[in-house]
Enzyme design. Structure first.
Site, PDB file in Angstrom:
ATOM      1  N   VAL A 100      20.211  14.925  17.613  1.00  0.00           N
ATOM      2  CA  VAL A 100      21.051  15.573  18.616  1.00  0.00           C
ATOM      3  C   VAL A 100      20.224  15.738  19.882  1.00  0.00           C
ATOM      4  O   VAL A 100      19.064  16.178  19.820  1.00  0.00           O
ATOM      5  CB  VAL A 100      21.533  16.957  18.142  1.00  0.00           C
ATOM      6  N   CYS A 101      20.790  15.366  21.011  1.00  0.00           N
ATOM      7  CA  CYS A 101      20.145  15.602  22.301  1.00  0.00           C
ATOM      8  C   CYS A 101      18.766  14.939  22.332  1.00  0.00           C
ATOM      9  O   CYS A 101      18.609  13.792  21.913  1.00  0.00           O
ATOM     10  CB  CYS A 101      20.078  17.112  22.548  1.00  0.00           C
ATOM     11  N   THR A 102      17.749  15.664  22.793  1.00  0.00           N
ATOM     12  CA  THR A 102      16.406  15.085  22.880  1.00  0.00           C
ATOM     13  C   THR A 102      15.723  14.962  21.522  1.00  0.00           C
ATOM     14  O   THR A 102      14.576  14.528  21.453  1.00  0.00           O
ATOM     15  CB  THR A 102      15.525  15.892  23.842  1.00  0.00           C
ATOM     16  N   THR A 120      20.754  10.050  24.204  1.00  0.00           N
ATOM     17  CA  THR A 120      20.075  11.340  24.205  1.00  0.00           C
ATOM     18  C   THR A 120      20.662  12.138  25.357  1.00  0.00           C
ATOM     19  O   THR A 120      21.616  11.712  26.005  1.00  0.00           O
ATOM     20  CB  THR A 120      18.556  11.164  24.357  1.00  0.00           C
ATOM     21  N   ALA A 152      24.431  12.460  22.011  1.00  0.00           N
ATOM     22  CA  ALA A 152      23.918  12.707  23.355  1.00  0.00           C
ATOM     23  C   ALA A 152      23.570  14.193  23.499  1.00  0.00           C
ATOM     24  O   ALA A 152      23.059  14.803  22.568  1.00  0.00           O
ATOM     25  CB  ALA A 152      24.941  12.251  24.387  1.00  0.00           C
TER      26      ALA A 152
END
Length: 213
Positions: A100-102, A120, A152
């Site tokens: 998830v995300c970074t 990301t 993202a």
């Protein structure tokens, strides 16, 4: 089914809590928060903490891994810590390894994204590219053959987790979970991506988030 979420100091709370609340509703699933030590791990503001109840040495064959992200000052050190090595060790036997995300940068640091399309948080796509991945502006990216699924920015972790439930069980169960959570987004502003946000807002957040585009 064991679902493991690795923790590090500076982790973004919703990256953990969003997927957790979705995946904990999978029949037969056991979600474990894992860290280098059994301890509390605080977010970037040091006012929210989650507890790892198991260590990386204890969780060696999870069925699913969900890697959360955090701000650059947290993810950078985490990429140099024990998580990438743990990911390399457990990924060969997972049903799905996700981020998830970074959190995608931790997958990148583990060498799992070289030559692959990946997503990301928009502020971290430059780092993702440096790790050998091909960044794409998609909310979810899936590589079934490699058992990889990436989300993202922060809120997309809920979308990814629902897509994962559909893979692990079926579409009906995913829809049941979505209904139970009343996940029916209707944000007050249409500014949730660089393509939609006003230019002044985008430029301001590039500075605040130390965007590496």
């Amino acid at each position: 089914m064991q679902i493991a979420i690795p923790l590090f100091n500076g982790v973004t709370p919703l990256d953990v809590a969003g997927p957790y609340d979705v995946l904990a509703r999978v029949p037969g699933a056991s979600v474990v928060l894992v860290g280098a030590e059994k301890a509390l791990y605080r977010d970037e503001y040091s006012s929210f903490a989650v507890e790892a109840t198991a260590t990386f040495d204890e969780i060696t064959k999870p069925d699913v891994v969900v890697v959360p992200g955090g701000p650059p000052e947290a993810v950078g050190p985490a990429c140099q810590g024990p998580i990438p090595a743990w990911l390399r060790a457990v990924h060969p036997s997972t049903r799905w390894t996700t981020s998830v995300c970074t959190g995608a940068l931790l997958l990148g640091a583990a060498g799992l994204l070289v030559g692959r399309e990946a997503t990301t948080h928009w502020a971290g796509v430059g780092v993702l590219r440096q790790m050998g991945a091909t960044p794409v502006a998609e909310r979810i990216v899936t590589h079934p053959d490699e058992r990889l699924m990436l989300a993202a920015g922060v809120s997309s972790g809920i979308d990814m987790a629902l897509a994962l439930v559909a893979k692990l069980v079926d579409d009906e169960r995913a829809q049941c979970v979505q209904l139970a959570l009343e996940y029916d987004p209707a944000p007050p502003f249409d500014a949730g991506s660089p393509a939609k946000a006003p230019k002044a807002v985008y430029e301001k957040m590039c500075v605040e988030l130390k965007a590496q585009l």
